[in-house]
Design a protein around this motif. Structure first.
Motif, PDB file in Angstrom:
ATOM      1  N   LEU A   1      40.842  39.911  50.370  1.00  0.00           N
ATOM      2  CA  LEU A   1      39.951  39.315  49.375  1.00  0.00           C
ATOM      3  C   LEU A   1      39.232  40.383  48.562  1.00  0.00           C
ATOM      4  O   LEU A   1      39.148  40.304  47.332  1.00  0.00           O
ATOM      5  N   VAL A   2      38.698  41.378  49.240  1.00  0.00           N
ATOM      6  CA  VAL A   2      37.961  42.440  48.550  1.00  0.00           C
ATOM      7  C   VAL A   2      38.895  43.229  47.640  1.00  0.00           C
ATOM      8  O   VAL A   2      38.579  43.471  46.467  1.00  0.00           O
ATOM      9  N   LEU A   3      40.061  43.617  48.161  1.00  0.00           N
ATOM     10  CA  LEU A   3      40.999  44.382  47.341  1.00  0.00           C
ATOM     11  C   LEU A   3      41.493  43.566  46.149  1.00  0.00           C
ATOM     12  O   LEU A   3      41.596  44.088  45.036  1.00  0.00           O
ATOM     13  N   GLY A   4      41.787  42.302  46.364  1.00  0.00           N
ATOM     14  CA  GLY A   4      42.226  41.440  45.278  1.00  0.00           C
ATOM     15  C   GLY A   4      41.146  41.263  44.228  1.00  0.00           C
ATOM     16  O   GLY A   4      41.421  41.293  43.024  1.00  0.00           O
ATOM     17  N   GLY A   5      39.914  41.075  44.667  1.00  0.00           N
ATOM     18  CA  GLY A   5      38.802  40.947  43.733  1.00  0.00           C
ATOM     19  C   GLY A   5      38.591  42.205  42.924  1.00  0.00           C
ATOM     20  O   GLY A   5      38.381  42.149  41.705  1.00  0.00           O
ATOM     21  N   LEU A   6      38.657  43.354  43.593  1.00  0.00           N
ATOM     22  CA  LEU A   6      38.502  44.622  42.874  1.00  0.00           C
ATOM     23  C   LEU A   6      39.634  44.836  41.871  1.00  0.00           C
ATOM     24  O   LEU A   6      39.400  45.261  40.746  1.00  0.00           O
ATOM     25  N   LEU A   7      40.850  44.526  42.270  1.00  0.00           N
ATOM     26  CA  LEU A   7      41.975  44.693  41.380  1.00  0.00           C
ATOM     27  C   LEU A   7      41.866  43.764  40.173  1.00  0.00           C
ATOM     28  O   LEU A   7      42.102  44.180  39.032  1.00  0.00           O
ATOM     29  N   ALA A   8      41.475  42.529  40.402  1.00  0.00           N
ATOM     30  CA  ALA A   8      41.302  41.572  39.298  1.00  0.00           C
ATOM     31  C   ALA A   8      40.197  42.061  38.356  1.00  0.00           C
ATOM     32  O   ALA A   8      40.326  41.965  37.129  1.00  0.00           O
ATOM     33  N   TRP A   9      39.131  42.584  38.913  1.00  0.00           N
ATOM     34  CA  TRP A   9      38.023  43.104  38.097  1.00  0.00           C
ATOM     35  C   TRP A   9      38.479  44.303  37.272  1.00  0.00           C
ATOM     36  O   TRP A   9      38.166  44.411  36.086  1.00  0.00           O
ATOM     37  N   LEU A  10      39.250  45.204  37.905  1.00  0.00           N
ATOM     38  CA  LEU A  10      39.748  46.382  37.182  1.00  0.00           C
ATOM     39  C   LEU A  10      40.678  45.985  36.047  1.00  0.00           C
ATOM     40  O   LEU A  10      40.634  46.577  34.954  1.00  0.00           O
TER      41      LEU A  10
END
Length: 61
Positions: free
Chosen positions: A49-58
């Protein structure tokens, strides 16, 4: 909203690759995962979840 739908579509494509290309290996992986401690599965999910959220934000910025 368009970006969210694109991310959902990409997620579905990526999630479908395993069962479509390697059904036996995917089945073995799911069987092994089902034997894991729920705490470990929860930690894996949270990291995803955290990695996906960060990637989506980037990607958005």
């Amino acid at each position: 909203m368009s970006t969210f739908l694109q991310l959902c579509a990409l997620w579905l494509v990526l999630e479908g690759l395993g069962p479509a290309l390697m059904p036996k290996k995917w089945q073995q992986l799911m069987a092994e995962l089902s034997q894991q401690n729920p705490r470990i599965i929860r930690q894996i999910g949270l990291v995803m979840l955290v990695l996906g959220g960060l990637l989506a934000w980037l990607v958005k910025h």
